[in-house]
Design an enzyme around this catalytic site. Structure first.
Site, PDB file in Angstrom:
ATOM      1  N   HIS A  95      -1.836   8.474  -3.919  1.00  0.00           N
ATOM      2  CA  HIS A  95      -1.651   7.113  -3.870  1.00  0.00           C
ATOM      3  C   HIS A  95      -2.151   6.227  -2.918  1.00  0.00           C
ATOM      4  O   HIS A  95      -2.792   5.245  -2.955  1.00  0.00           O
ATOM      5  CB  HIS A  95      -0.063   7.080  -3.785  1.00  0.00           C
ATOM      6  CG  HIS A  95       0.474   5.672  -3.534  1.00  0.00           C
ATOM      7  ND1 HIS A  95       1.279   5.201  -4.574  1.00  0.00           N
ATOM      8  CD2 HIS A  95       0.577   4.804  -2.435  1.00  0.00           C
ATOM      9  CE1 HIS A  95       1.923   4.000  -4.294  1.00  0.00           C
ATOM     10  NE2 HIS A  95       1.442   3.698  -2.942  1.00  0.00           N
ATOM     11  N   GLU A  96      -2.399   7.044  -1.755  1.00  0.00           N
ATOM     12  CA  GLU A  96      -2.953   6.286  -0.405  1.00  0.00           C
ATOM     13  C   GLU A  96      -4.584   6.123  -0.595  1.00  0.00           C
ATOM     14  O   GLU A  96      -5.001   5.132  -0.121  1.00  0.00           O
ATOM     15  CB  GLU A  96      -2.548   6.869   0.747  1.00  0.00           C
ATOM     16  CG  GLU A  96      -1.224   6.950   1.075  1.00  0.00           C
ATOM     17  CD  GLU A  96      -0.469   5.373   1.075  1.00  0.00           C
ATOM     18  OE1 GLU A  96      -1.305   4.302   1.371  1.00  0.00           O
ATOM     19  OE2 GLU A  96       0.550   5.477   0.613  1.00  0.00           O
TER      20      GLU A  96
ATOM     21  N   HIS B  88      -5.102   2.908  -2.754  1.00  0.00           N
ATOM     22  CA  HIS B  88      -5.451   1.854  -1.459  1.00  0.00           C
ATOM     23  C   HIS B  88      -6.585   1.844  -0.982  1.00  0.00           C
ATOM     24  O   HIS B  88      -7.140   0.626  -0.824  1.00  0.00           O
ATOM     25  CB  HIS B  88      -4.164   1.811  -0.579  1.00  0.00           C
ATOM     26  CG  HIS B  88      -2.809   1.642  -1.325  1.00  0.00           C
ATOM     27  ND1 HIS B  88      -2.845   0.277  -2.224  1.00  0.00           N
ATOM     28  CD2 HIS B  88      -1.666   2.267  -1.312  1.00  0.00           C
ATOM     29  CE1 HIS B  88      -1.273   0.420  -2.505  1.00  0.00           C
ATOM     30  NE2 HIS B  88      -0.730   1.409  -2.056  1.00  0.00           N
TER      31      HIS B  88
ATOM     32  N   GLU C 109       1.470  -1.461  -5.852  1.00  0.00           N
ATOM     33  CA  GLU C 109       2.180  -0.080  -5.934  1.00  0.00           C
ATOM     34  C   GLU C 109       2.170   0.480  -7.038  1.00  0.00           C
ATOM     35  O   GLU C 109       1.992   1.521  -7.256  1.00  0.00           O
ATOM     36  CB  GLU C 109       3.517  -0.207  -5.168  1.00  0.00           C
ATOM     37  CG  GLU C 109       3.560  -0.775  -3.687  1.00  0.00           C
ATOM     38  CD  GLU C 109       2.623  -0.135  -2.909  1.00  0.00           C
ATOM     39  OE1 GLU C 109       2.954   1.463  -3.033  1.00  0.00           O
ATOM     40  OE2 GLU C 109       2.058  -0.348  -2.160  1.00  0.00           O
TER      41      GLU C 109
END
Length: 672
Positions: free
Chosen positions: A171-172, A175, A258
């Site tokens: 997930h990170e 980003h 998100e």
């Protein structure tokens, strides 16, 4: 939407963000002037009778002071954050984790980050742990992906399984790769500037509560204490107008990103239960403490938009929610409703099966080395990590289409992503002694020197050893030992080794970094000839370890038409790297003809003997400032000029360009 489109969208949203905050500042200025006008009349005890009651330049002074507070506060905070991700992580109370840590949970985290970084073709991020935070949360920060950091809470380490932790890191990494971080860091500075006014109001309230109740000098107005309290309360309330706008804007931006990052985590790991399990445990922990991703640090207001989950209970839902509800995110992931999970701390560590999920080489995903001593021990070092040439980089399509990293449409579940064909297992491994050395700052320093040694030329090799004996005598023996291991690697793997060593190299202080760069330059120049492989290694070292590394780089060039000569130079360099002189020009023409708008001709082809690496360096410096949507065309032209497959030199050249562009390395199915 592809990787570069996400970066471009983040850049546009950054501009939109600043515009909306400008409107918020105007609203604050008007509110301050209106309020202070009323307070002035009240303080003087005179009826409202017109503008002549106010001192000269009253409103202009008020406006100037407000702008000074907001603008000065923003500039101050942006200056404080000029180091990028490291500054943000420290601001959140993070502790930097040593790359050679043998603490069980930290070793597991570091292994996962290494896996993701090598598979993505980017420098391995530095890792921070927020020791005082027991909830499940994480964030990525930095101005560009090759200088990013990843931070997780202590609760993330103790409450999640390895698969769930891998989902959080995936997930990170979304980003990092999609350009969200740069905008998020800028938002921190703007929020701080707006909060300065509220902070000043709080200070006045403080002063008012500690002074006596004497009246103002003309004895006609209210007591001085009351004046301070009234002014302070007014500024405090008005300051929160800016915070109101700030929460509203950052929540609108953060929520959609998100969803994208959740989808990307599934695609990166091929496992919806990774990020899904982490979110379900956040939901389970929320039932116990009202916010399973709560951050207690006093800077949480400024940082709330960066986290994996909502950082405060009052941000969980509604207009000001920085994150979508957990239930909605899980519905997107699974396509159905799922129950929350117990988030108790895991007391027993289970070794992750080798080669799971992402298809890494046997041992690369194992945490069996986690409990060892922090000393360098080559006999017990863990098995190697895969080459990025054998693992499909995140988000790249073989025909140079960056494949979508998740569906941005709100109504489409993404559980089908998990059925994608897994990445093929790695066929090459980095020797264990190199992996171990890459995790220790001083050994990683020696490893860089080992990459630059050239034993094929005995005279040059002896000169290089003399340089090491003079300038790095204590490391000379280790350098020669590591060089024996480096020689077993193809040169196409050298950049992967450098990527792996970056977190350890960044533990070096500025003087040590400068010494490393200086000795590296001398090793390269020892034979009075700079080879292409030496040049590109030096470029990446300077890019990542120089005093300006990690700083924000703005967009100066909107398209390749503004960098026509530089584009022709890079395409010529790739063509001459891959083909003999009689075929290189034709490869160049075949490539540039695919973009006729550049109008590059045969006359602009640069032959091998006319290439100047200093000019190449200048070109790479300019390409760092290229608009996101223009960047893929540079890589496309270079790939086309290189033909169907690339030599080791071509691979390294492409990696250096990708490092300059802050782009993941494209998938290469075959290497000459």
């Amino acid at each position: 939407m592809n990787f570069f489109e996400h970066q471009a969208q983040a850049h546009k949203e950054s501009k939109k963000l600043l515009f909306l905050f400008a409107l918020a500042v105007i609203a604050i200025v008007l509110a301050v002037n209106f309020t202070l006008a009323l307070l002035w009349i009240w303080m003087k005890g005179q009826p409202l009778a017109g503008a002549h009651l106010y001192p000269r330049f009253f409103f202009l002074t008020n406006t100037g002071v407000v702008l000074l507070f907001i603008g000065g506060g923003t500039l101050f905070e942006m200056s404080r954050l000029r180091e990028g991700g490291d500054a943000v992580a420290r601001m959140a109370g993070g502790r930097l984790v040593s790359p050679d840590s043998r603490e069980l949970q930290e070793r597991r985290l570091l292994n996962i980050v290494e896996e993701m970084a090598l598979a993505s073709g980017i420098a391995c991020p530095r890792v921070y742990v927020m020791d005082d935070e027991d909830a499940i949360n994480a964030f990525a920060a930095g101005y560009h992906q090759n200088e990013a950091v990843v931070a997780v809470t202590r609760g993330t380490l103790t409450r999640l399984s390895r698969d769930e932790l891998q989902g959080v890191i995936g997930h990170e990494f979304s980003h990092i790769l999609n350009g969200d971080m740069r905008m998020n860091v800028k938002l921190i500075g703007v929020l701080f500037g707006i909060q300065m006014l509220a902070g000043f109001g709080r200070t006045l309230l403080d002063i008012g509560s500690h002074i006596g109740g004497s009246r103002s000098r003309d004895d006609k107005g209210p007591p001085l204490q009351l004046i301070f309290i009234a002014f302070g309360a007014a500024l405090f309330v008005i300051g929160y107008i800016g915070i109101f706008f700030g929460r509203l804007i950052k929540s609108a931006v953060s929520r959609q990103r998100e969803f994208l990052a959740d989808a990307s985590a599934v695609q990166f790991t091929r496992n919806p239960d990774g990020i899904g399990g982490a979110l379900r445990k956040i939901g389970g922990l929320t039932r116990e403490n009202k916010c399973g991703s709560r951050i207690k640090h006093h800077n949480v207001e400024q940082l709330s938009h960066m986290f994996l989950g909502a950082a405060r209970p009052n941000l969980l839902s509604g207009l000001f929610a920085t994150h979508p509800p957990i239930e909605t995110r899980l519905q997107r992931l699974y396509g159905r409703s799922v129950v929350f999970l117990d988030a108790s701390e895991i007391t027993e560590e289970v070794t992750h099966p080798a080669g799971a999920a992402m298809g890494f080489a046997a041992g690369s995903g194992s945490d069996s080395d986690a409990g060892e001593s922090p000393r360098i021990n080559y006999n017990t070092a863990p098995t190697g990590l895969p080459s990025p040439l054998d693992v499909s980089p995140v988000g790249f399509h073989p025909e140079f289409g960056y494949r979508p990293v998740g569906n941005s449409e709100a109504s489409t579940p993404i559980s089908s992503t998990a059925s994608s064909t897994p990445t093929a297992p790695s066929k090459q491994q980095i020797p264990s002694e190199i992996v171990q050395a890459a995790r220790n700052p001083q050994a990683a320093n020696a490893l860089v020197y080992a990459l630059l040694l050239d034993r094929k030329d005995p005279v040059s090799y002896q000169l290089q050893l003399d340089i090491l004996r003079q300038s790095a005598a204590q490391q000379c023996a280790l350098v020669t030992l590591l060089h024996e291991a480096v020689e077993t690697l193809p040169t196409s793997m050298h950049f992967a080794v450098l990527d792996l060593a970056m977190p350890a190299l960044k533990f070096l202080n500025p003087e040590q970094r400068q010494q490393l760069l200086g000795i590296a330059a001398r090793l390269i120049a020892a034979d009075q000839i700079v080879t292409q492989s030496e040049f590109v290694l030096q470029i990446v070292l300077q890019r990542r370890l120089s005093p300006s590394a990690g700083r924000d780089v703005g967009v100066k060039y909107n398209g390749l038409a503004q960098l026509k000569a530089e584009t022709g130079l890079l395409v010529s360099l790739m063509a001459t790297t891959e083909f003999a002189a009689d075929h290189a020009q034709q490869a160049y023409l075949d490539s540039v003809s695919s973009m006729p708008e550049l109008a590059l001709t045969a006359e602009q082809f640069v032959a091998r003997d006319a290439l100047d690496f200093f000019e190449v360096k200048r070109a790479l410096d300019k390409f760092q400032q290229l608009a996101p949507l223009a960047k893929p065309f540079v890589i496309r032209l270079m790939l086309k000029a290189g033909g169907n497959n690339l030599s080791s030199d071509g691979v390294n050249l492409l990696r250096s360009v990708c490092a300059a562009l802050d782009a993941p390395v494209p998938e290469l199915f075959e290497v000459k």
